[in-house]
Structure formats: structure tokens, C-alpha cells
Motif scaffolding. Structure first.
Motif, short mmCIF file in Angstrom:
data_model
loop_
_atom_site.label_atom_id
_atom_site.label_comp_id
_atom_site.label_asym_id
_atom_site.label_seq_id
_atom_site.Cartn_x
_atom_site.Cartn_y
_atom_site.Cartn_z
N ARG A 179 -1.31 4.94 11.91
CA ARG A 179 -2.77 5.47 11.23
C ARG A 179 -4.05 6.52 12.14
NH1 ARG A 179 -2.04 3.66 5.55
NH2 ARG A 179 -0.44 2.07 6.57
N ARG A 203 -9.36 4.94 -2.45
CA ARG A 203 -8.92 3.72 -0.96
C ARG A 203 -9.18 2.84 -2.37
NH1 ARG A 203 -11.88 5.41 3.72
NH2 ARG A 203 -9.73 6.49 4.22
N MET A 240 1.23 -1.49 -0.26
CA MET A 240 -0.11 -0.10 -0.16
C MET A 240 1.20 1.37 -0.16
SD MET A 240 -3.58 -0.07 2.07
CE MET A 240 -3.14 -1.63 3.18
N ARG A 293 0.53 15.80 -0.08
CA ARG A 293 0.14 14.62 0.69
C ARG A 293 -0.55 13.06 0.49
NH1 ARG A 293 -4.61 17.18 3.10
NH2 ARG A 293 -5.31 14.74 3.85
N ARG A 294 -0.56 12.12 1.11
CA ARG A 294 -0.34 10.67 0.76
C ARG A 294 -2.47 10.19 1.16
NH1 ARG A 294 2.08 7.73 4.02
NH2 ARG A 294 2.23 6.37 2.64
N SER A 295 -2.37 9.58 0.70
CA SER A 295 -3.76 9.08 0.54
C SER A 295 -3.70 7.70 1.00
CB SER A 295 -4.63 8.34 -0.81
OG SER A 295 -4.19 7.50 -1.25
N CYS A 296 -5.13 7.66 1.79
CA CYS A 296 -4.66 6.14 3.48
C CYS A 296 -5.41 4.89 2.92
CB CYS A 296 -5.20 6.72 4.59
SG CYS A 296 -5.22 5.29 5.85
N GLY A 297 -4.96 3.93 3.03
CA GLY A 297 -5.42 3.05 2.74
C GLY A 297 -6.60 1.52 3.49
N HIS A 298 -6.75 2.25 4.35
CA HIS A 298 -7.35 2.08 5.63
C HIS A 298 -8.28 2.76 5.94
CE1 HIS A 298 -5.18 -1.61 6.72
NE2 HIS A 298 -3.78 -0.57 7.27
N ALA A 299 -9.64 2.15 5.51
CA ALA A 299 -10.18 3.12 6.39
C ALA A 299 -11.00 2.71 7.62
CB ALA A 299 -12.00 2.61 4.98
N LEU A 300 -10.82 4.10 8.33
CA LEU A 300 -10.76 4.81 9.73
C LEU A 300 -12.21 5.09 9.10
CD1 LEU A 300 -7.92 5.97 11.39
CD2 LEU A 300 -8.38 4.08 11.22
N GLU A 354 -0.01 4.28 -1.88
CA GLU A 354 -0.66 5.92 -0.88
C GLU A 354 0.44 7.30 -1.19
OE1 GLU A 354 -0.14 3.59 2.56
OE2 GLU A 354 -2.56 3.68 3.24
N LEU A 368 5.30 8.55 10.01
CA LEU A 368 5.66 7.46 9.73
C LEU A 368 7.04 7.33 9.73
CD1 LEU A 368 5.63 6.26 6.41
CD2 LEU A 368 6.74 8.18 5.21
N ARG A 409 -4.50 10.73 11.55
CA ARG A 409 -5.28 11.45 11.75
C ARG A 409 -5.64 12.58 12.81
NH1 ARG A 409 -9.19 9.15 8.39
NH2 ARG A 409 -8.46 8.12 7.11
N ALA A 454 -0.05 -0.71 12.39
CA ALA A 454 -0.85 -0.17 11.53
C ALA A 454 -1.73 0.69 11.80
CB ALA A 454 -0.48 -0.43 10.68
#
Lengths: 296, 299, 260
Positions: free
Chosen positions: C138, A117, A107, C233-240, A111, C159, C142, C134
Motif C-alpha cells: 500500500r 475506512r 477488505m 478507484r478503490r478505497s483503502c482499509g489500512h490507514a497510513l 475496498e 495489486l 501511494r 500488505a
């Protein structure tokens, strides 16, 4: 007359000096790689193989000369675009995975790109499957074998869907089984036609899989051609820090004894050539009967 | 007299890298190869040889030393002097500013004086074919191959009777690999040291090994002379080892030419192989210049 | 030993607390920290202890694990307790021991100090035992996001934390390996004068540090070639996903703050 297609990688008289005053690691090197080719770079440790790879994606800045990758001239403002199109893998499996789990690591690159997502999820799934990593997705990298780690690193890079993949001795640290795994993946990558591969290696099998072999010595390319042709020349083997294969050595010894079947670095080639030799000479012996039996 | 004798040392059986009932004997002055995939227990085995690990069952005898399971072993220091263990990527353990200091580290730990340590350093470098001028060099100034040899020299400097190396050639280029193996063989035959090399590359060790031990998941799958191992190609394939090129070529030729037996074992050199080929296949010499001779110009 | 040093050692037991959003747990812990350091009276201490104990039970992780988490602090806690006992003079004198007198306030303050530390560590353990590393990182990212307005870069900080913790077990394994390699060369710290010991430590420190730095460089290469640009900016693969339960959880802690 058709014009040659634009090469996907082009180096024009590239020189690299590590520190001012030192001898250049790469000297006025020029190279063209076509899309979909697999070019293998060989040379002794210190010949500049790793440096060459790192110049191609801007990890190292060329001291002089021009580098073009996928139509872009490599420069500070195009650096990140070039990196989007090239993937890079190095030899030490322990130094590439930074996520807590394999999934996290795959990922990471996605990312960085800022992908949404759903796309991220989908690509992780797809590439994990393609590289046989599904059962390992939630493992901490320390729990994986060397081969599995390299596979995970490959997945992380391929998930970014680069057009060009740069490999720095990726089988060097692996045991036999892992090595075969990774070579299998490389073969599939080549067959898919989607990737241009430039790999530096010591591994003979890897060399033979490639389309083109480049021998580096003292910072310049001293040979560039089909692996089959290059691997049979003693002078090139020596300059590249390689040794002739057993089959090749046997060919040499046979020639010393008057049996010339040519130079075959691979075993199958030797056997075939020997077969043909035996047939042709037996046949000619029969046909030219009197010459073989002077007593008659 | 250095003699290693194992009797059922057990690590944690079932765990990857453990040992399960390994019995092994290595005679003084021989070159032994330990073969196995990762997780087969070969690294664990090595660490038993100099007392870093203790067996859960059974005993280990090295020369006059005896390590018994369940009993305390207090002579580890002395044992480590006689059994030099070289780990994988030994160049990672170099830490001193100059090679001389690093080479002297081992001897000094065992009580050598400065002068003795210096002499030991010089001798170790010489044994590995390296020039004495490198004594004042720092590790960053050496090439990869030299660094690897220097690291091995740091263990040699203690003048052990037995040298045990874990994958000494990994990540070196082909020419360096060949050179290193030749040097190790020379150490064995000329200096009389017992040398044990762990490897996953059969073809690299087989030309030199007197004794072979094949481990799989902590158990012994084969033990004996190298020729005996080469005579069992199926075992090698099952264990995941590619056959050495001489053997592969032999089989291909035997098949193609319908020979009753393969022309060579796995240890035949190229010259001898070519010779046998000529004879076996009755290869006529090239038409120009040599036709009056018998097979392969031997008359 | 290696396991103990991993980021808190996540234990997947599946309690309700496990399923909470990490952000909720982090915010709750922040509130809790204020509570714990404000607590002053025995009454407050009792309330906090009861509340905390309840939380611990809700995680369905055995109390022995929490004891293990707190144990490293044992000596400090005892030491501070005794300091208060011996040096704090206030309230009624309870008893004498030679030149030292123990007063009731000293006892109270000592107890309070001890409890503060114990509960703080225990509740931090709740966070790390019930949240995969992980997710934790994250969540932290946030929660700290607003700090961006102050010019800080929480993404980079987290990070950094993630990479550092991910490699802690690796570095331990490596140190063990180098130790064994040097031991095989006769490296032995026992029975040496202190002056020598310090020099000998180099044999351990230099290789591990050099390797760590080398790893750092290669990791940086891997990160850069995978498109990592600090500041972008990075996106986030995990949904919170924040649920009602998360709000409830945080509110519980807010209530605790109010009543103490």
C-alpha cells in the motif's frame, strides 16, 4: 387472488454454447427463484451446474435468453450492479483468497466498493466474528486448513452484504469436520432469512437442507421439487449422477419382500415408517383375527 | 511378497502431520484403509511407504526393502516401482499431450522400451475399465471422472505390487466415487495387488477394507479388521467420523423397537439388511396378496 | 527455502523503524539508492557505511539476518571486485601477479562496486524486514500515485505485485508436491543426459504452470464477483498516517545525499 411475488432470480429460455458449433451446455432453460429460497442444483459433472451459476452473475454471457436478477435485467450496463447484489463462492479453497492475510482478503471486496475506512473496519470485525475467524485474521492463507479457508472466503463475500449467494460445490474439497462447519454456516444463512441461496453440489446433506432441488441433465432441468420427493426417485438419482441412500435401498428391498413402507431416503423417515407399519399391520392382524388364522 | 511393517517411525512429533510411534502391519494382497482427519499424519505415512520421506526413528519394511532411520537408503528408485503412490488430485500431474505418453512416462523411467511402455499403457487403461481409444486423447478431452482414472492409470502402468492412494475420490460425483472404489477393490482381489486407501470418508472404504488403521494426531488409535472398528461406534464418533449408514440405521432401529442387539454391522448390504429386519421384527407381509405367507413372504 | 522467498520475510521486532510509515521508508530507500550509486570516493563510502550500519542497528534485527540477505549476491560481488582489481589500470601499481597488475584505483573502484551492491541489498532488506507486506504494497501504491498523471495505473501494478508475492510460497509448495508425485513415477534427473533432462522438466513445468493458470482464472472470477473493476478507484482499509518521525527519517537521508 393474490399475484405471485416477483421472483428474485428469473431465467427465461437461457441457452449457453461454449464455442460455436458445440452442443449447448444449457438448453432453453427457464427458472424462477423466490427471495429467501435455497435452491440446490444437482447433476453429473458436466451437466451445466457450474455454468448456470456463472451465468447468474455475468461471469459467462448467455448465448440467448433473458436473465433477471433482483429486478435488473442482466446486460453489460447492469453487470456491476448485479454483482453488487450477488456473492459467488467456488469449490477450491486455495483459489479464492488473494490477500496476504485473512483480514486483507475480506477488505478486498470492501475496498473495491470504495467504502469509507471505518465501514470497512467495522464490517471486517463483524463478519470475522460471525464466522469465527477472529484468531485467524492476521494469518497468511497458506497457514489455514481447507475449512478455515472456505470460511474466510465466505466472510469476504458476506461482508459485501449481497442478497443472493451463489455457491459452486463449496464442500467438495473439504474433509468431514470442515464440511460440517461450512454446512452449519449455510444453515445459519438460510435461517437468517436475509439470503437467497443457489448452490450446486454433490453433497447429500446439503441437498436435504435446501428448499428446492433442481436436477440438471443434458442442459435442461429434468426435475424441480422438494428434496424429499426427488431423492427417492431412482430415475432422477441416476440421471443426476447420485446413488440411492442406504435407507432408500433398504426400503426397496423390503418392498421386494412384500413390506411396503414407501420410499424414505433418510434413516429417521425409514424408522418411523417401519414403526407405523408394524403397528398398523399388527393391529389389523388382531382385529381381523380369523383372516390371519385360517385353521380356525 | 509385499509386506509393510512399521516400527515406531517418527516424523517431527507434535508438528501437524508428523508421526509419533506408529506401528502397523499390512499383509500382502489385502485392502487396507487409513482413516484420519487432516493433520492426523496420513499423508506423511503414505510418503514413507515409497521412500519419499524417511523415518526419524524406527524402520519400515516393504517386501524385501528396508528403510532404517539414520541409515542411507539407496534403493528408492526400485522401491517406487513396486509401490505406486497416487497423490491427491492426481490429474494435476498429467503433463503430456496424449494419454499414451503420460501413461508411458512411468514405465520408461524404469527402463521400458517404447513397445513395452505402450503395452503397459493399454493394460493400465483396461484395468480401470477405460477404453483403449483414449490413448490418443489429451487430458482436456476427458471428463473429470475419466481424468482421475487416467491419472491413477499412469501409476498402475508401472505394474506396482502395491497401490497406495491418497483420497482418490475427493471432488468426484457419487456415481464416480462408487465406481472408483469398486475398481480399486477389483484390483486388489482379482489382480492380487495390495491396495492402501487413505480416506476421511469411512462409509466409502468400509465395505471393501480388510484392515483399518485409524490415525489421530500422528498416533494410532485403532488397528485391525474393519468389523472390529465398526464394533466401536464411540471411538468412531470421538474421532469425528460419521457412522456408516447401515450402522446408524441399526442403532435407530434398535432404539425404537427395543431390540437387544442391532440388526446389522456396518458392512451389511441393503438386501441382507432388509432380510434381517424382516426376521427380527417379524414383519408381516402386506395385507393384499401375501397374508398366508410367513414374515416378509418367505413362507 | 519457502520462507526465504517470501517477500523479504517480515520480522516483527517492534523497533522505531518498524513503526515508521511505509511511504517514508520507501522514499528514504529511493534517496538512498541515488546516494549509493553516486558514491565515488573512499570518504563518501565510509560515511555511507557508517550511516547504513546505524540504520541496521536501529532495526534491532541481528546483523546475521542481513548477512543472510546479502549472501546470495556473494559470487557476483566477488566476481566484480576481482574484475576491477584485474582490469582497472590507474593510479599507482600496487603489486604484480604474473601478467596481471593491480593498481590502487582498481582496488578503490572494486571496493566501491562491492560496497554499492552490498549496501543496496542490505538497506532493501531493512525495508522488507521491518514492513508487513500488505503495508509495503500500500505504501508503494501511494508513493507511485503521482504516476497516474502519466497515464500509468499504480493501483493495478501494486495489486499485481501483491497477488504475485502472496502466491510465491503457495507455488513453491505446489512444485514440491508435483515433484514428489513425478518422483513416485520414477522421475529422476540424476544420471540422465542433458538432452533428456530438458524434456523431463516438462513433467514438472507443465503441471505447475497449468495449475497456476487455472488458479489465475478462478482468482479473477473471485475478484470480479467481489466488484473489482480495473480503472475504478478503490478505497483503502489500512490507514497510513504520516508522523513527524517519518519526516525526520526522510530528512536524514536527504542530508546524507547532500553531504556525499
Amino acid at each position: 387472488m393474490t399475484s405471485r411475488p416477483e421472483p428474485i432470480i428469473e431465467l427465461e429460455r437461457v441457452t449457453y454454447v461454449r464455442r460455436p458449433g458445440e452442443a449447448p451446455v444449457l438448453r432453453e432453460l427457464s427458472l424462477r427463484v423466490g427471495a429467501g429460497e435455497w435452491v440446490c442444483i444437482v447433476g453429473r459433472n458436466g451437466s451445466g451446474k457450474s455454468t448456470l451459476l456463472r451465468l447468474l452473475n455475468g461471469l459467462l454471457p448467455a448465448t440467448s435468453g433473458r436473465i433477471r436478477v433482483d429486478g435488473l435485467t442482466l446486460a453489460p450496463d447492469t453487470l456491476w450492479e448485479v454483482r453488487e447484489r450477488t456473492g459467488f463462492l467456488s469449490s477450491n479453497p486455495d483459489h479464492q483468497l488473494l490477500g496476504f492475510t485473512v483480514a486483507d482478503d475480506i477488505m478486498f471486496g470492501l475496498e473495491n466498493r470504495g467504502l469509507p475506512r471505518e465501514t470497512i473496519r467495522e464490517r471486517v470485525r463483524r463478519y470475522a466474528e460471525r464466522l469465527g475467524l477472529e484468531p485467524l485474521l492476521n494469518r497468511h492463507p497458506d497457514q489455514l486448513s481447507g475449512g478455515q479457508k472456505q470460511r474466510a472466503a465466505i466472510a469476504a463475500v458476506l461482508a459485501l452484504e449481497p442478497r443472493i449467494v451463489l455457491l459452486d460445490e463449496v464442500t467438495s474439497y473439504l474433509d468431514e469436520a470442515s464440511r460440517r462447519e461450512v454446512l452449519g454456516i449455510l444453515r445459519e444463512m438460510k435461517d437468517s432469512g436475509r439470503y437467497t441461496i443457489v448452490s450446486a453440489t454433490h453433497d447429500e446433506e446439503e441437498m436435504r437442507l435446501a428448499d428446492r432441488l433442481l436436477v440438471l441433465d443434458g442442459g435442461t432441468v429434468i426435475a424441480d421439487g422438494a428434496p424429499r420427493d426427488i431423492l427417492r426417485r431412482d430415475d432422477l438419482l441416476k440421471a443426476g449422477g447420485m446413488r440411492p441412500t442406504f435407507a432408500l435401498q433398504v426400503c426397496r428391498e423390503l418392498r421386494k419382500r412384500g413390506v411396503d413402507i414407501g420410499d424414505h431416503p433418510d434413516e429417521e423417515g425409514l424408522v418411523e415408517a417401519l414403526w407405523r407399519y408394524k403397528w398398523s399391520t399388527s393391529t389389523s392382524a388382531i382385529l381381523t383375527g380369523s383372516r390371519a388364522n385360517p385353521a380356525d | 511378497m509385499v509386506d509393510v511393517h512399521f516400527r515406531y517411525p517418527d516424523g517431527q512429533p507434535g508438528e501437524s502431520g508428523g508421526l509419533n510411534g506408529v506401528t502397523w502391519t499390512v499383509r500382502d494382497g489385502t485392502f487396507a484403509a487409513v482413516l484420519g482427519a487432516s493433520g492426523s499424519g496420513k499423508s506423511t505415512l503414505l510418503q514413507h511407504l515409497n521412500g519419499l520421506l524417511r523415518p526419524a526413528r524406527g524402520e519400515i519394511r516393504v517386501g524385501d526393502f528396508r528403510i532404517e532411520a539414520g541409515k542411507p537408503f539407496r534403493e528408492a528408485a526400485a522401491l517406487r516401482r513396486r509401490v505406486g503412490l497416487v497423490f491427491q488430485f492426481p490429474e494435476q500431474q498429467l503433463f503430456a499431450e496424449t494419454l499414451e505418453q503420460d501413461l508411458g512416462f512411468g514405465p520408461k523411467n524404469f527402463g521400458a522400451t517404447d513397445e513395452e511402455a505402450r503395452e503397459a499403457a493399454r493394460r493400465a487403461l483396461r484395468l480401470l475399465g477405460m477404453d483403449e481409444s483414449l490413448l490418443t486423447a489429451g487430458p482436456e478431452q476427458l471428463s473429470d471422472g475419466q481424468r482421475r482414472k487416467a491419472a491413477i492409470a499412469t501409476v498402475l502402468a508401472m505394474d506396482p505390487d502395491m497401490l497406495v492412494l491418497d483420497e482418490p475420490t475427493v471432488s468426484l460425483d457419487q456415481a464416480s466415487r462408487d465406481e472408483l472404489m469398486r475398481l480399486l477393490h477389483r484390483l486388489c482381489k482379482r489382480e492380487g495387488k495390495t491396495v492402501v486407501v487413505v480416506s476421511h470418508r469411512l462409509e466409502e472404504v468400509i465395505p471393501y477394507a480388510d484392515e483399518c488403521l485409524l490415525l489421530e494426531r500422528g498416533r494410532v488409535r485403532f488397528q485391525g479388521p474393519a468389523e472390529a472398528l465398526l464394533a466401536r461406534p464411540r471411538l468412531l464418533e470421538e474421532a469425528g467420523f460419521p457412522l456408516p449408514p447401515a450402522l446408524r440405521l441399526s442403532r435407530l432401529l434398535a432404539e425404537r423397537f427395543h431390540l437387544r442387539e442391532p440388526p446389522a454391522s456396518g458392512r451389511t448390504g441393503a438386501e441382507a439388511f432388509a432380510e434381517r429386519l424382516c426376521r427380527l421384527l417379524e414383519l408381516p407381509a402386506a395385507l393384499h396378496g401375501r397374508e398366508d405367507d410367513g414374515p416378509c413372504g418367505t413362507g | 527455502m519457502r520462507n526465504r522467498m517470501m517477500l523479504g520475510r517480515f520480522m516483527d521486532v517492534g523497533s522505531r523503524i518498524h513503526r515508521l510509515d511505509p511511504r517514508a521508508k520507501i522514499i528514504a530507500l529511493m534517496i538512498y539508492t541515488i546516494v549509493v550509486f553516486r558514491m565515488d570516493t573512499l570518504r563518501e563510502a565510509a560515511l555511507v557505511s557508517l550511516f547504513s550500519l546505524g540504520c541496521l542497528r536501529m532495526t534491532r534485527i541481528g546483523l546475521s539476518q542481513y548477512v543472510k540477505a546479502v549472501r546470495p549476491l556473494g559470487t557476483i560481488v566477488v566476481f566484480i571486485f576481482l574484475c576491477h582489481l584485474a582490469l582497472d589500470a590507474g593510479g599507482n601499481q600496487l603489486w604484480r601477479l604474473g601478467p596481471f597488475s593491480v593498481y590502487s584505483e582498481g582496488l578503490e573502484r572494486g571496493l566501491m562496486a562491492a560496497l554499492r551492491m552490498i549496501w543496496f541489498v542490505a538497506m532493501s532488506a531493512v525495508l522488507t524486514f521491518t514492513t508487513p507486506p500488505a503495508q509495503l504494497i500500500r505504501g508503494l501504491e501511494r508513493v507511485l500515485a503521482p504516476l497516474r498523471r502519466l497515464g500509468l495505473r499504480p493501483q493495478n501494478i501494486t495489486l499485481m505485485l501483491m497477488i504475485a508475492f502472496r502466491f510465491v510460497p503457495t507455488i513453491f509448495a505446489e512444485t514440491e508436491r508435483i515433484l514428489k508425485a513425478q518422483a513416485s513415477r520414477g522421475f529422476d534427473l540424476k544420471g540422465r543426459p542433458w538432452k533428456e533432462k530438458a524434456g523431463l522438466f516438462l513433467a514438472l513445468l507443465v503441471p505447475v504452470t497449468v495449475n497456476a493458470i487455472r488458479r489465475g482464472v478462478e482468482l479473477a472470477e473471485s475478484m470480479e464477483t467481489r466488484g473489482f473493476r480495473p480503472g475504478v478507484r478503490r478505497s483503502c482499509g489500512h490507514a497510513l498516517i504520516w508522523r513527524a518521525g517519518d519526516t525526520a527519517f526522510v530528512l536524514l537521508f536527504a542530508v546524507l545525499l547532500a553531504v556525499t
